[in-house]
Write an enzyme that holds these catalytic residues in place. Structure first.
Site, PDB file in Angstrom:
ATOM      1  N   LYS A   1     100.534 -23.689  -7.019  1.00 42.93           N
ATOM      2  CA  LYS A   1      99.006 -23.608  -7.849  1.00 42.93           C
ATOM      3  C   LYS A   1      99.157 -24.523  -9.046  1.00 42.93           C
ATOM      4  O   LYS A   1      98.464 -25.722  -9.393  1.00 42.93           O
ATOM      5  CB  LYS A   1      98.498 -22.596  -8.296  1.00 42.93           C
ATOM      6  CG  LYS A   1      97.261 -22.674  -8.980  1.00 42.93           C
ATOM      7  CD  LYS A   1      97.004 -21.304 -10.097  1.00 42.93           C
ATOM      8  CE  LYS A   1      97.818 -21.549 -11.276  1.00 42.93           C
ATOM      9  NZ  LYS A   1      97.403 -20.634 -12.479  1.00 42.93           N
TER      10      LYS A   1
ATOM     11  N   CYS B   1      81.584 -13.558  -9.769  1.00 42.18           N
ATOM     12  CA  CYS B   1      82.518 -12.749  -8.561  1.00 42.18           C
ATOM     13  C   CYS B   1      83.770 -12.223  -9.156  1.00 42.18           C
ATOM     14  O   CYS B   1      84.876 -12.675  -8.788  1.00 42.18           O
ATOM     15  CB  CYS B   1      82.838 -13.976  -7.480  1.00 42.18           C
ATOM     16  SG  CYS B   1      83.213 -13.066  -5.805  1.00 42.18           S
TER      17      CYS B   1
ATOM     18  N   CYS C   1      77.193  -8.805  -8.054  1.00 41.43           N
ATOM     19  CA  CYS C   1      76.443  -9.530  -6.962  1.00 41.43           C
ATOM     20  C   CYS C   1      74.903  -9.427  -7.078  1.00 41.43           C
ATOM     21  O   CYS C   1      74.433 -10.362  -6.448  1.00 41.43           O
ATOM     22  CB  CYS C   1      76.675  -8.429  -5.712  1.00 41.43           C
ATOM     23  SG  CYS C   1      78.305  -8.453  -5.060  1.00 41.43           S
TER      24      CYS C   1
ATOM     25  N   CYS D   1      74.096 -13.043  -8.219  1.00 39.45           N
ATOM     26  CA  CYS D   1      74.819 -13.939  -7.694  1.00 39.45           C
ATOM     27  C   CYS D   1      73.482 -14.686  -6.609  1.00 39.45           C
ATOM     28  O   CYS D   1      72.974 -13.741  -6.020  1.00 39.45           O
ATOM     29  CB  CYS D   1      75.961 -13.427  -6.792  1.00 39.45           C
ATOM     30  SG  CYS D   1      76.498 -14.710  -5.816  1.00 39.45           S
TER      31      CYS D   1
ATOM     32  N   CYS E   1      76.083 -13.692   1.277  1.00 35.64           N
ATOM     33  CA  CYS E   1      77.684 -13.563   1.262  1.00 35.64           C
ATOM     34  C   CYS E   1      78.132 -12.426   2.195  1.00 35.64           C
ATOM     35  O   CYS E   1      77.400 -11.342   2.149  1.00 35.64           O
ATOM     36  CB  CYS E   1      77.809 -13.263  -0.236  1.00 35.64           C
ATOM     37  SG  CYS E   1      79.551 -12.721  -0.523  1.00 35.64           S
TER      38      CYS E   1
END
Length: 256
Positions: A164, A234, A241, A244, A250
């Site tokens: 990463k 998230c 949620c 969102c 989702c």
């Protein structure tokens, strides 16, 4: 005399896609998650404010933009090493303290481990990072003339540098996209949205799975986008949620 028309059939060229013809199997369509473009666009909308910790204190804001290019790249790499298992706020503060001391390869080599540890504390695993920073900085001085490597393959050979970090170093320091930088946020969200064919167990597995289908022109954006989304909405535990925009599409929203 008028020539008689030929009864021979004209041959018609048949175009095959690559991988077809000569008994080869037809090429299968590339897999991609359903409705991913719609999900992505909604995440962009939620991230339009650019007000997550990664936006204000991420690695791309931790280095001295007025420094010589090789010093700037070294500071980017150092910030990435400090950022592992550490909040952006803590990394940013540690980098600011280092820069006030004059953050270069030579200044870090001249610093003893105790002093370096005192400056970077309380970043996560700071004792290990002191050792990695000293080892990596010595390698950069000896092998790369004080600069950082320009390939992922060489970057991941440095002590304390993972995939990463290597991909982000390529993005930020070299402005080169060699792959997708996947951290815990990108890993978690990719699995929740089912942007992987099957559940992945590690960020590196997620990187490989995403690179199989995600268009290359999105590789650089996806880390910044999902990291901020993971910091604000998230969340790892108790995701928001209800706030969102992807709640209705989702796969994980109904289970969380």
């Amino acid at each position: 005399a008028v020539p008689r028309p030929s009864r021979r059939r004209k041959s018609v060229a048949i175009a095959y896609e690559e991988g077809q013809g000569d008994g080869a199997e037809p090429r299968r369509a590339r897999w991609e998650p359903p409705r991913w473009r719609e999900q992505l666009q909604r995440i962009r909308q939620m991230r339009s404010g650019r007000d997550a910790p990664v936006d204000e204190m991420g690695v791309h804001r931790c280095y001295d933009t007025s420094a010589p290019p090789e010093v700037m790249r070294y500071q980017v790499l150092l910030a990435l090493m400090l950022s592992s298992q550490t909040k952006d706020q803590v990394t940013s503060a540690a980098m600011l303290r280092l820069r006030r001391r004059g953050l270069t390869v030579d200044s870090v080599l001249q610093m003893d481990e105790e002093s370096l540890g005192h400056i970077i504390y309380p970043v996560g695993f700071w004792r290990n990072k002191v050792k990695y920073i000293k080892q990596t900085t010595a390698i950069l001085k000896q092998k790369y003339g004080g600069d950082i490597p320009s390939t992922v393959e060489e970057l991941v050979q440095l002590p304390g540098v993972g995939p990463k970090m290597a991909h982000l170093a390529m993005h930020i320091a070299w402005d080169s996209v060699a792959g997708i930088a996947v951290d815990t946020h990108v890993h978690r969200i990719s699995n929740r949205l089912q942007w992987v064919k099957k559940e992945t167990k590690s960020p590196e597995q997620t990187r490989v799975a995403l690179e199989e289908w995600l268009p290359r022109d999105l590789w650089k954006e996806i880390n910044w986008l999902l990291v901020g989304f993971g910091q604000q909405t998230c969340l790892p535990v108790n995701p928001r949620c209800s706030q969102c925009l992807n709640q209705d599409i989702c796969p994980a929203a109904r289970r969380l």
